[in-house]
Design an enzyme around this catalytic site. Structure first.
Site, PDB file in Angstrom:
ATOM      1  CG  ASN A 160      -6.540  -0.589   1.632  1.00 14.96           C
ATOM      2  OD1 ASN A 160      -5.871  -0.180   0.678  1.00 14.96           O
ATOM      3  ND2 ASN A 160      -6.000  -1.085   2.722  1.00 14.96           N
ATOM      4  CB  CYS A 181      -0.946  -0.007   1.190  1.00 12.43           C
ATOM      5  SG  CYS A 181      -2.079  -1.394   1.176  1.00 12.43           S
ATOM      6  CG  HIS A 185      -3.016   3.385   2.919  1.00 13.78           C
ATOM      7  ND1 HIS A 185      -3.521   3.109   1.661  1.00 13.78           N
ATOM      8  CD2 HIS A 185      -3.079   2.223   3.617  1.00 13.78           C
ATOM      9  CE1 HIS A 185      -3.865   1.832   1.610  1.00 13.78           C
ATOM     10  NE2 HIS A 185      -3.616   1.279   2.787  1.00 13.78           N
TER      11      HIS A 185
HETATM   12  O1  UT7 Z   1      -3.421  -1.220   3.996  1.00 15.55           O
HETATM   13  C1  UT7 Z   1      -3.154  -1.480   5.348  1.00 15.55           C
HETATM   14  C2  UT7 Z   1      -3.747  -2.748   5.674  1.00 15.55           C
HETATM   15  N1  UT7 Z   1      -4.913  -2.922   6.394  1.00 15.55           N
HETATM   16  C3  UT7 Z   1      -5.400  -2.181   7.386  1.00 15.55           C
HETATM   17  O2  UT7 Z   1      -4.999  -1.106   7.691  1.00 15.55           O
HETATM   18  C4  UT7 Z   1      -6.536  -2.822   8.133  1.00 15.55           C
HETATM   19  C5  UT7 Z   1      -6.386  -2.621   9.607  1.00 15.55           C
HETATM   20  N2  UT7 Z   1      -7.418  -3.288  10.382  1.00 15.55           N
HETATM   21  C6  UT7 Z   1      -8.744  -3.024  10.289  1.00 15.55           C
HETATM   22  O3  UT7 Z   1      -9.184  -2.233   9.486  1.00 15.55           O
HETATM   23  C7  UT7 Z   1      -9.641  -3.699  11.302  1.00 15.55           C
HETATM   24  O4  UT7 Z   1      -8.842  -4.428  12.206  1.00 15.55           O
HETATM   25  C8  UT7 Z   1     -10.710  -4.625  10.693  1.00 15.55           C
HETATM   26  C9  UT7 Z   1     -11.768  -3.809  10.004  1.00 15.55           C
HETATM   27  C10 UT7 Z   1     -10.088  -5.602   9.729  1.00 15.55           C
HETATM   28  C11 UT7 Z   1     -11.410  -5.421  11.805  1.00 15.55           C
HETATM   29  O5  UT7 Z   1     -11.945  -4.548  12.772  1.00 15.55           O
HETATM   30  P1  UT7 Z   1     -11.631  -4.764  14.326  1.00 15.55           P
HETATM   31  O6  UT7 Z   1     -12.399  -3.755  15.025  1.00 15.55           O
HETATM   32  O7  UT7 Z   1     -10.136  -4.737  14.495  1.00 15.55           O
HETATM   33  O8  UT7 Z   1     -12.212  -6.189  14.582  1.00 15.55           O
HETATM   34  P2  UT7 Z   1     -11.489  -7.520  15.106  1.00 15.55           P
HETATM   35  O9  UT7 Z   1     -10.600  -8.091  14.062  1.00 15.55           O
HETATM   36  O10 UT7 Z   1     -10.901  -7.252  16.468  1.00 15.55           O
HETATM   37  O11 UT7 Z   1     -12.740  -8.457  15.278  1.00 15.55           O
HETATM   38  C12 UT7 Z   1     -13.813  -8.161  16.171  1.00 15.55           C
HETATM   39  C13 UT7 Z   1     -14.935  -9.153  15.940  1.00 15.55           C
HETATM   40  C14 UT7 Z   1     -14.437 -10.593  15.827  1.00 15.55           C
HETATM   41  O12 UT7 Z   1     -15.396 -11.413  16.485  1.00 15.55           O
HETATM   42  P3  UT7 Z   1     -15.114 -12.033  17.933  1.00 15.55           P
HETATM   43  O13 UT7 Z   1     -13.841 -12.820  17.785  1.00 15.55           O
HETATM   44  O14 UT7 Z   1     -14.968 -10.833  18.828  1.00 15.55           O
HETATM   45  O15 UT7 Z   1     -16.328 -12.860  18.173  1.00 15.55           O
HETATM   46  C15 UT7 Z   1     -14.470 -10.876  14.365  1.00 15.55           C
HETATM   47  O16 UT7 Z   1     -14.660 -12.234  14.063  1.00 15.55           O
HETATM   48  O17 UT7 Z   1     -15.565  -8.872  14.696  1.00 15.55           O
HETATM   49  C16 UT7 Z   1     -15.646 -10.066  13.914  1.00 15.55           C
HETATM   50  N3  UT7 Z   1     -15.612  -9.730  12.496  1.00 15.55           N
HETATM   51  C17 UT7 Z   1     -16.714  -9.447  11.783  1.00 15.55           C
HETATM   52  N4  UT7 Z   1     -18.012  -9.407  12.113  1.00 15.55           N
HETATM   53  C18 UT7 Z   1     -18.876  -9.094  11.149  1.00 15.55           C
HETATM   54  C19 UT7 Z   1     -14.524  -9.604  11.693  1.00 15.55           C
HETATM   55  N5  UT7 Z   1     -14.905  -9.264  10.459  1.00 15.55           N
HETATM   56  C20 UT7 Z   1     -16.255  -9.159  10.486  1.00 15.55           C
HETATM   57  C21 UT7 Z   1     -17.224  -8.845   9.524  1.00 15.55           C
HETATM   58  N6  UT7 Z   1     -18.518  -8.810   9.904  1.00 15.55           N
HETATM   59  N7  UT7 Z   1     -16.898  -8.533   8.261  1.00 15.55           N
END
Ligand code: UT7
Length: 322
Positions: free
Chosen positions: A279, A113, A249
């Site tokens: 993204n 990225c 970004h």
């Molecule tokens: O280009 C640079 C690269 N990428 C980034 O900068 C991305 C950086 N990270 C993010 O944007 C976020 O971490 C995400 C959007 C990917 C995830 O958000 P989060 O608030 O960090 O969620 P998490 O990974 O801590 O997950 C929280 C919960 C989990 O459930 P449990 O384990 O608490 O029961 C996930 O399984 O949310 C769940 N979850 C979802 N639920 C509904 C993860 N993805 C989804 C989804 N829909 N699409």
């Protein structure tokens, strides 16, 4: 001493739009969850026969048009991508062929990225050392081609696109400075396990797709985007108050908001295309730049701060007098 000035910008997003409602049909998620956690409402997806070079060509032609230049005026092409059409040749050489401006150097840069910011820094150095007069600098990715559509933690975030700028030698900046960095210890927080040398035939089918430990990436991204902004500004005795537009970004709306808050920069001075672009990897920064140039927010003479962050990890900031 030569400087490099941005004389034209262009951007291109594929026609097909994938909404959060569409994703609700594919994976266990809700549109509300996606908007609340990422800010993304829709993203563009390349058609099956549309490649990274196709997107790059469209963005490049628009950048050339905005600059009032012809392809023949370009003597350097640098293109940031992680999703090239082929293992080789590079997308940059094929873009050169499409444009019909042969002879000058053309190469791809792989910094995920951060690819565009890396490419911009290199092109700036070519121009400052008189090795090029007019450079086409592109960020282009069909990142959705390496997305696992069963992984709800990644498929919600990414889209396809391309952004381009034309740089021209000038007596005054232009690009004031670019500062790049990387830390390879973070490899496995955001990567595609399969590859040319390590083999595509891995035991797991998903190894050919992006794997991300989202919340860990999130934390490093926010800290890094704040730190690199402050570092490049202080190197030029500037503060956030001197920046007219922050163009970070476009990873996640919450990352952007947290970065602006930590920097003490009002969100109104940040370009945010996350809602409609998602993204787009290396395309994200030049696409956002182009949007804000074309809608009239960014004006000549203003100070811009561009920031990239991506897999590796890699990062980079560019301080620009537009
Ligand atoms: O280009 C640079 C690269 N990428 C980034 O900068 C991305 C950086 N990270 C993010 O944007 C976020 O971490 C995400 C959007 C990917 C995830 O958000 P989060 O608030 O960090 O969620 P998490 O990974 O801590 O997950 C929280 C919960 C989990 O459930 P449990 O384990 O608490 O029961 C996930 O399984 O949310 C769940 N979850 C979802 N639920 C509904 C993860 N993805 C989804 C989804 N829909 N699409």
């Amino acid at each position: 001493m030569n400087y490099a000035r941005i004389v034209g910008t262009g951007g291109y997003l594929p026609e097909k739009v994938l909404t959060n409602a569409d994703l609700e049909q594919l994976i266990d998620t809700t549109a509300d969850w996606i908007v609340e956690r990422t800010g993304v409402e829709e993203r563009h997806i390349a058609a099956p026969d549309e490649t990274t070079c196709d997107l790059a060509e469209k963005a490049s032609r628009l950048a050339l048009q905005a600059a009032g230049l012809e392809p023949a005026d370009i003597d350097l092409i640098i293109l940031g991508t992680t999703t090239p059409d082929h293992v080789f040749p590079s997308v940059a050489t094929q873009l050169q062929h499409r444009l019909g401006c042969y002879g000058g150097p053309a190469f791809d840069v792989q910094a995920v990225c951060t690819g565009f910011v890396y490419a911009l820094d290199i092109a700036n150095r070519f121009i400052r050392t008189d090795a090029a007069k007019r450079a086409l600098v592109v960020g282009a990715d069909t990142f959705t081609r390496i997305i696992n559509w069963k992984d709800r933690g990644t498929c919600i975030l990414f889209g396809d696109g391309a952004g381009a700028v034309v740089l021209e030698a000038a007596d005054e900046p232009g690009i004031i400075d670019c500062q790049l960095g990387a830390d390879g210890r973070y490899k496995k927080l955001l990567w595609v396990p399969a590859g040319v040398s390590s083999g595509y035939e891995q035991t797991r089918e998903e190894a050919a797709f992006v794997e991300m430990r989202g919340s860990e990436v999130f934390k490093v991204a926010v800290t890094t985007l704040k730190d690199i902004a402050e570092r490049i500004l202080s190197a030029h005795q500037m503060t956030v108050a001197d920046v007219d537009w922050l163009i970070p970004h476009q990873a996640n709306r919450r990352i952007l908001a947290a970065t602006a808050k930590r920097l003490g920069l009002p969100e109104e001075r940040m370009v945010d295309c996350v809602r409609t672009h998602g993204n787009t990897s290396a395309a994200s920064v030049p696409l956002a730049l182009d949007v804000a140039v074309r809608d009239g927010r960014i004006q000549r003479g203003q100070t811009l701060l561009l920031e990239g962050f991506g897999g590796g990890f890699t990062w980079g900031a560019a301080l620009v007098k537009y």
